[in-house]
Design a protein around this motif. Sequence first.
Motif, short mmCIF file in Angstrom:
data_model
loop_
_atom_site.label_atom_id
_atom_site.label_comp_id
_atom_site.label_asym_id
_atom_site.label_seq_id
_atom_site.Cartn_x
_atom_site.Cartn_y
_atom_site.Cartn_z
N SER A 93 62.26 2.93 97.04
CA SER A 93 60.62 1.87 97.25
C SER A 93 59.08 2.74 96.70
O SER A 93 58.56 1.91 94.88
N MET A 94 58.92 3.35 96.62
CA MET A 94 57.73 4.58 96.13
C MET A 94 58.31 4.90 94.72
O MET A 94 57.64 4.96 93.79
N VAL A 95 59.47 5.34 94.93
CA VAL A 95 60.18 5.38 93.14
C VAL A 95 59.78 4.28 92.34
O VAL A 95 59.09 4.13 91.05
N GLN A 96 60.14 3.15 92.85
CA GLN A 96 60.21 1.42 92.18
C GLN A 96 58.62 1.27 91.69
O GLN A 96 57.96 1.07 90.47
N LEU A 97 57.58 1.56 93.02
CA LEU A 97 56.40 1.39 92.72
C LEU A 97 55.01 2.36 91.42
O LEU A 97 54.51 1.62 90.31
N TRP A 98 55.77 3.54 91.56
CA TRP A 98 55.72 4.69 90.83
C TRP A 98 55.46 4.10 89.81
O TRP A 98 55.25 4.74 87.81
N ARG A 99 57.19 3.73 89.31
CA ARG A 99 57.37 3.28 88.07
C ARG A 99 56.42 2.28 87.75
O ARG A 99 56.93 1.42 86.56
N GLY A 100 55.56 1.11 88.40
CA GLY A 100 55.10 0.27 87.75
C GLY A 100 56.08 -1.01 88.20
O GLY A 100 55.79 -2.50 87.68
N ILE A 107 63.93 13.25 89.44
CA ILE A 107 63.84 12.11 90.63
C ILE A 107 65.15 12.04 91.76
O ILE A 107 64.89 12.53 92.45
N THR A 108 66.19 12.44 91.08
CA THR A 108 67.54 12.75 91.63
C THR A 108 67.57 14.03 92.73
O THR A 108 67.40 14.14 93.82
N THR A 109 67.01 15.21 91.95
CA THR A 109 66.61 16.40 92.54
C THR A 109 65.48 16.28 93.86
O THR A 109 65.68 16.24 95.28
#
Length: 152
Positions: free
Chosen positions: A35-42, A109-111
Amino acid sequence: MKNKIIRLFKIYLRHEIDIDFKACTYFFCTTFFYSMVQLWRGIYSVRLLTLAEILAANYLICYVQTYLFHDFDEADRLGGNEIGGITVCTGLYLAVSLLFDWFSRSLVITTLYGLFVALCYICVILCYIVKRRLDTKNLNCMLEAYKKREEN
């Protein structure tokens, strides 16, 4: 024979309850990171299929943790088995994330996700260590109180 079957069923049931608890814990951790990655991507939504993939992966990996690595995340210390379990299970999470394209196969992001998963395992191990110490202290207090009542 009947007692042995009941005993084995209780052991199986205990493992299943532990796996459910672990799967929920790691599902929350992975969903939070995703979810944080999704938010970071907008992006302000998550795919239900991705959540189902995360949940299924968590259950399968928790079975690996329980049956192949003997509940390494419930260990009393961080030793070889625990490091091996963290490494293998983190690798499994990374493989599944790449297979299902959770993070668009971004190496960075995977790392970061792999480091996050390893950190989650270490935190869970530390939580179990602290919990056991508190439980031991509480049980010792209860035993002392019981002994005092017996003396009176």
